[in-house]
Write a protein that holds these residues in place. Structure first.
Motif, short mmCIF file in Angstrom:
data_model
loop_
_atom_site.label_atom_id
_atom_site.label_comp_id
_atom_site.label_asym_id
_atom_site.label_seq_id
_atom_site.Cartn_x
_atom_site.Cartn_y
_atom_site.Cartn_z
N VAL A 64 0.85 -1.21 0.00
CA VAL A 64 0.00 0.00 0.00
C VAL A 64 0.87 1.25 0.00
CG1 VAL A 64 -1.66 1.35 1.35
CG2 VAL A 64 -2.00 -1.12 1.07
N GLU A 65 1.84 1.30 0.90
CA GLU A 65 2.71 2.47 1.00
C GLU A 65 3.49 2.73 -0.28
OE1 GLU A 65 5.16 1.56 4.38
OE2 GLU A 65 3.52 1.85 5.80
N GLN A 66 4.10 1.69 -0.82
CA GLN A 66 4.94 1.85 -2.00
C GLN A 66 4.12 2.12 -3.25
OE1 GLN A 66 7.43 -1.65 -2.06
NE2 GLN A 66 8.29 -1.17 -0.06
N ASP A 67 3.01 1.41 -3.40
CA ASP A 67 2.20 1.58 -4.60
C ASP A 67 1.60 2.97 -4.70
OD1 ASP A 67 2.83 -1.03 -5.23
OD2 ASP A 67 0.77 -1.78 -5.17
N ILE A 68 1.08 3.49 -3.61
CA ILE A 68 0.45 4.81 -3.67
C ILE A 68 1.49 5.89 -3.92
CG2 ILE A 68 0.37 5.41 -1.20
CD1 ILE A 68 -2.40 6.00 -3.83
N ALA A 69 2.65 5.76 -3.31
CA ALA A 69 3.72 6.73 -3.54
C ALA A 69 4.15 6.72 -5.00
CB ALA A 69 4.92 6.43 -2.63
N TYR A 70 4.32 5.52 -5.55
CA TYR A 70 4.73 5.38 -6.95
C TYR A 70 3.65 5.94 -7.87
CZ TYR A 70 6.43 3.20 -11.26
OH TYR A 70 6.88 2.98 -12.54
N GLN A 71 2.40 5.64 -7.57
CA GLN A 71 1.30 6.15 -8.40
C GLN A 71 1.26 7.67 -8.40
OE1 GLN A 71 -2.29 3.87 -7.12
NE2 GLN A 71 -2.57 3.85 -9.31
N ILE A 72 1.41 8.27 -7.24
CA ILE A 72 1.36 9.73 -7.16
C ILE A 72 2.47 10.34 -8.01
CG2 ILE A 72 1.63 11.73 -5.63
CD1 ILE A 72 0.27 9.99 -3.43
N LYS A 73 3.69 9.85 -7.83
CA LYS A 73 4.82 10.40 -8.58
C LYS A 73 4.66 10.16 -10.08
CE LYS A 73 9.79 10.54 -8.97
NZ LYS A 73 11.08 10.12 -8.45
N LEU A 74 4.34 8.94 -10.47
CA LEU A 74 4.20 8.60 -11.89
C LEU A 74 3.12 9.43 -12.56
CD1 LEU A 74 5.04 6.68 -14.21
CD2 LEU A 74 3.25 5.15 -13.41
N ASN A 75 1.96 9.55 -11.92
CA ASN A 75 0.86 10.30 -12.53
C ASN A 75 1.12 11.80 -12.51
OD1 ASN A 75 -1.51 8.47 -13.40
ND2 ASN A 75 -0.69 7.55 -11.54
N ARG A 76 1.81 12.29 -11.49
CA ARG A 76 2.18 13.71 -11.49
C ARG A 76 3.10 14.01 -12.66
NH1 ARG A 76 6.60 16.09 -10.23
NH2 ARG A 76 7.46 14.42 -8.95
N GLU A 77 4.12 13.18 -12.83
CA GLU A 77 5.07 13.39 -13.92
C GLU A 77 4.41 13.24 -15.29
OE1 GLU A 77 8.17 10.62 -12.89
OE2 GLU A 77 9.16 12.06 -11.57
N ALA A 78 3.50 12.27 -15.42
CA ALA A 78 2.81 12.07 -16.71
C ALA A 78 1.96 13.27 -17.09
CB ALA A 78 1.95 10.81 -16.64
N ARG A 79 1.49 13.99 -16.07
CA ARG A 79 0.68 15.19 -16.31
C ARG A 79 1.55 16.45 -16.37
NH1 ARG A 79 -2.17 11.17 -14.45
NH2 ARG A 79 -4.43 11.09 -14.68
N ARG A 80 2.84 16.24 -16.32
CA ARG A 80 3.82 17.33 -16.38
C ARG A 80 3.59 18.38 -15.30
NH1 ARG A 80 3.86 17.35 -22.86
NH2 ARG A 80 5.15 15.51 -23.06
N LEU A 81 3.31 17.88 -14.10
CA LEU A 81 3.13 18.75 -12.94
C LEU A 81 4.38 18.69 -12.08
CD1 LEU A 81 -0.47 17.67 -11.83
CD2 LEU A 81 0.15 19.76 -13.06
N THR A 82 4.80 19.81 -11.57
CA THR A 82 5.86 19.81 -10.57
C THR A 82 5.24 19.49 -9.23
OG1 THR A 82 5.56 22.15 -10.04
CG2 THR A 82 7.14 21.62 -11.82
N GLN A 83 6.08 19.15 -8.26
CA GLN A 83 5.56 18.93 -6.91
C GLN A 83 4.91 20.21 -6.38
OE1 GLN A 83 8.88 17.45 -4.60
NE2 GLN A 83 8.41 15.32 -5.12
N ARG A 85 3.42 22.57 -8.14
CA ARG A 85 2.12 22.79 -8.81
C ARG A 85 1.05 21.86 -8.23
NH1 ARG A 85 -1.95 25.22 -9.97
NH2 ARG A 85 -3.09 24.69 -11.85
N LEU A 86 1.39 20.59 -8.03
CA LEU A 86 0.43 19.66 -7.44
C LEU A 86 0.07 20.12 -6.02
CD1 LEU A 86 -1.30 17.12 -7.42
CD2 LEU A 86 0.75 15.82 -6.75
N ALA A 87 1.06 20.56 -5.26
CA ALA A 87 0.81 21.06 -3.91
C ALA A 87 -0.20 22.21 -3.93
CB ALA A 87 2.12 21.51 -3.26
N ILE A 116 -5.78 14.45 -4.30
CA ILE A 116 -4.81 14.12 -5.35
C ILE A 116 -5.53 13.51 -6.55
CG2 ILE A 116 -2.86 12.61 -5.93
CD1 ILE A 116 -1.91 13.05 -2.97
N ALA A 117 -6.47 12.62 -6.32
CA ALA A 117 -7.23 12.03 -7.43
C ALA A 117 -7.98 13.11 -8.19
CB ALA A 117 -8.22 10.97 -6.90
N ASN A 118 -8.58 14.05 -7.48
CA ASN A 118 -9.28 15.16 -8.14
C ASN A 118 -8.31 16.00 -8.96
OD1 ASN A 118 -11.82 14.45 -7.23
ND2 ASN A 118 -11.66 15.69 -5.39
N ALA A 119 -7.12 16.25 -8.43
CA ALA A 119 -6.12 17.03 -9.16
C ALA A 119 -5.69 16.29 -10.43
CB ALA A 119 -4.91 17.31 -8.27
#
Length: 161
Positions: A64-83, A85-87, A116-119
């Motif tokens: 759970v911990e690793q998957d959600i962290a990876y998902q957040i980073k991967l999807n943020r980068e795929a949307r070309r958002l900086t940390q 901007r997402l913040a 985060i999902a909404n963003a």
């Protein structure tokens, strides 16, 4: 996954369970249709380590911990958002987003994950599942298992296109 078999009694696939049998059940003849045997992969086969409750629970928590962290980073980068901007989009600081992307953090709250999902313009699903399903999901890895399209990329599905 479907397999065409003429003699199902000779089949032995470790980790696969029979789910559904259709067609002729008797011996295969030239005039008969082949039997279709639908198989389901059982990811728990060979996982003797999962018999240990502490191990199983630690595995689940780490996943759970690793998957959600990876998902957040991967999807943020795929949307070309900086940390940063997402913040800004979720009403927090860049350092918090950095924590959310840390696979050892493990203190993600559901309200934050919803933000985060909404963003990301995607859905969030939090469910209690069996360990068999956890093992099945854990077997899926890589970007394709964690990258989620934005809803705008799925709009055509509403109209059946």
């Amino acid at each position: 996954m479907s397999h065409l078999l003429s003699n199902p009694s000779t089949m032995h696939l470790v980790g696969w369970n029979q789910q559904e049998v259709t067609g002729n059940i008797g011996p295969a003849h030239a005039s008969s249709q082949p039997m279709v045997l639908r198989q389901e992969w059982n990811p728990l086969v060979g996982r003797a380590d999962w018999k240990d409750r502490e191990y199983r629970e630690a595995y689940m928590e780490a996943t759970v911990e690793q998957d959600i962290a990876y998902q957040i980073k991967l999807n943020r980068e795929a949307r070309r958002l900086t940390q940063s901007r997402l913040a800004s989009m979720i009403g927090t600081k860049q350092s918090a987003v950095c924590r959310y992307e840390d696979p050892t953090y493990g203190a993600h709250s559901i309200p934050t994950l919803i933000k985060i999902a909404n963003a990301f313009d995607c859905a969030l699903s939090v469910r209690l599942i069996s360990y068999k399903e956890l093992a099945r999901q854990s077997a899926k890895s890589g970007k394709s298992a964690f990258l989620v399209p934005k809803f705008s990329e799925e709009l055509n599905l509403i109209e059946g296109k």
